[in-house]
Design a protein around this motif. Structure first.
Motif, PDB file in Angstrom:
ATOM      1  N   PHE A 180       9.615   2.977  -2.181  1.00  0.00           N
ATOM      2  CA  PHE A 180       9.276   4.054  -3.103  1.00  0.00           C
ATOM      3  C   PHE A 180      10.040   3.943  -4.413  1.00  0.00           C
ATOM      4  O   PHE A 180       9.497   4.176  -5.482  1.00  0.00           O
ATOM      5  CB  PHE A 180       9.556   5.387  -2.423  1.00  0.00           C
ATOM      6  N   TYR A 200      -2.118   3.678  -7.334  1.00  0.00           N
ATOM      7  CA  TYR A 200      -2.179   4.513  -6.139  1.00  0.00           C
ATOM      8  C   TYR A 200      -2.229   5.975  -6.569  1.00  0.00           C
ATOM      9  O   TYR A 200      -1.437   6.407  -7.414  1.00  0.00           O
ATOM     10  CB  TYR A 200      -0.961   4.269  -5.240  1.00  0.00           C
ATOM     11  N   ASN A 212      11.407  10.002  -0.393  1.00  0.00           N
ATOM     12  CA  ASN A 212      10.117   9.456  -0.848  1.00  0.00           C
ATOM     13  C   ASN A 212       9.239  10.534  -1.471  1.00  0.00           C
ATOM     14  O   ASN A 212       8.032  10.614  -1.196  1.00  0.00           O
ATOM     15  CB  ASN A 212       9.363   8.796   0.318  1.00  0.00           C
ATOM     16  N   THR A 213       9.822  11.356  -2.309  1.00  0.00           N
ATOM     17  CA  THR A 213       9.092  12.490  -2.857  1.00  0.00           C
ATOM     18  C   THR A 213       9.357  12.626  -4.350  1.00  0.00           C
ATOM     19  O   THR A 213      10.481  12.438  -4.815  1.00  0.00           O
ATOM     20  CB  THR A 213       9.504  13.787  -2.135  1.00  0.00           C
ATOM     21  N   GLN A 248       0.849  -1.187   0.000  1.00  0.00           N
ATOM     22  CA  GLN A 248       0.000   0.000   0.000  1.00  0.00           C
ATOM     23  C   GLN A 248       0.887   1.241   0.000  1.00  0.00           C
ATOM     24  O   GLN A 248       1.845   1.335   0.770  1.00  0.00           O
ATOM     25  CB  GLN A 248      -0.907  -0.001   1.239  1.00  0.00           C
ATOM     26  N   VAL A 249       0.539   2.178  -0.840  1.00  0.00           N
ATOM     27  CA  VAL A 249       1.271   3.440  -0.927  1.00  0.00           C
ATOM     28  C   VAL A 249       0.276   4.575  -0.765  1.00  0.00           C
ATOM     29  O   VAL A 249      -0.768   4.598  -1.421  1.00  0.00           O
ATOM     30  CB  VAL A 249       1.989   3.580  -2.286  1.00  0.00           C
ATOM     31  N   GLN A 250       0.596   5.489   0.114  1.00  0.00           N
ATOM     32  CA  GLN A 250      -0.223   6.685   0.270  1.00  0.00           C
ATOM     33  C   GLN A 250       0.540   7.878  -0.283  1.00  0.00           C
ATOM     34  O   GLN A 250       1.731   8.033  -0.011  1.00  0.00           O
ATOM     35  CB  GLN A 250      -0.587   6.895   1.737  1.00  0.00           C
ATOM     36  N   ALA A 274       4.509  13.510  -1.596  1.00  0.00           N
ATOM     37  CA  ALA A 274       5.188  12.693  -0.599  1.00  0.00           C
ATOM     38  C   ALA A 274       4.519  11.327  -0.521  1.00  0.00           C
ATOM     39  O   ALA A 274       3.288  11.232  -0.444  1.00  0.00           O
ATOM     40  CB  ALA A 274       5.140  13.380   0.756  1.00  0.00           C
ATOM     41  N   ALA A 275       5.327  10.296  -0.530  1.00  0.00           N
ATOM     42  CA  ALA A 275       4.819   8.925  -0.513  1.00  0.00           C
ATOM     43  C   ALA A 275       5.185   8.211   0.771  1.00  0.00           C
ATOM     44  O   ALA A 275       6.264   8.429   1.334  1.00  0.00           O
ATOM     45  CB  ALA A 275       5.376   8.159  -1.704  1.00  0.00           C
ATOM     46  N   SER A 276       4.293   7.347   1.208  1.00  0.00           N
ATOM     47  CA  SER A 276       4.588   6.501   2.357  1.00  0.00           C
ATOM     48  C   SER A 276       5.252   5.221   1.873  1.00  0.00           C
ATOM     49  O   SER A 276       5.275   4.929   0.679  1.00  0.00           O
ATOM     50  CB  SER A 276       3.294   6.162   3.094  1.00  0.00           C
ATOM     51  N   GLY A 277       5.786   4.446   2.794  1.00  0.00           N
ATOM     52  CA  GLY A 277       6.334   3.147   2.441  1.00  0.00           C
ATOM     53  C   GLY A 277       7.836   3.156   2.246  1.00  0.00           C
ATOM     54  O   GLY A 277       8.457   4.202   2.066  1.00  0.00           O
ATOM     55  N   ARG A 278       8.402   1.937   2.270  1.00  0.00           N
ATOM     56  CA  ARG A 278       9.846   1.794   2.189  1.00  0.00           C
ATOM     57  C   ARG A 278      10.326   1.324   0.834  1.00  0.00           C
ATOM     58  O   ARG A 278      11.510   1.084   0.648  1.00  0.00           O
ATOM     59  CB  ARG A 278      10.309   0.801   3.256  1.00  0.00           C
TER      60      ARG A 278
END
Length: 122
Positions: A29, A111, A77-78, A1-3, A23-27
């Motif tokens: 990216f 996403y 993560n951007t 899941q990516v926010q 900006a993205a969440s998660g490891r």
């Protein structure tokens, strides 16, 4: 899941510039191709720009090529969209999106962010 969360939209006069961030969440990216899309009032969503996971390959719609620049910082993560020489026809809600497929396959994006409004006055 990516926010995904976009920022940086606003009101600008024609000829001006804006810089959008997503900006993205998660490891993971860097494993995602990232794209920017936009939807103008009364129009369908359209592709604006995309780049590969490592950032080596970039793609642009003809309408923005030479004016917009996409980039990413995987350490942050951007993904960014620098928009120069803006025109009234660039007015739209801008969305960033992520895909595990080829970034040029616009239907592969799964996403999406919530969007940020860009308004260019004449």
């Amino acid at each position: 899941q990516v926010q995904l969360v976009e920022s940086g939209g606003g009101l600008v006069q024609a000829g001006g510039s804006l810089s959008l961030s997503c900006a993205a969440s998660g490891r993971t990216f860097s494993m995602y191709g990232m794209g920017w899309f936009r939807r103008a009032p009364g129009k369908e969503r359209e592709f604006v720009s995309a780049l590969s996971g490592g950032g080596a390959f970039t793609y642009y719609a003809d309408s923005v090529r030479g004016r917009f620049t996409i980039s990413r910082d995987n350490a942050k993560n951007t993904v960014y969209l620098q928009m120069n020489n803006l025109k009234p026809e660039d007015t739209a809600v801008y969305y960033c999106a992520a895909t595990r497929g080829p970034p040029t396959y616009t239907t592969s994006y799964v996403y999406w962010g919530q969007g940020t409004q860009v308004t260019v006055s004449s």
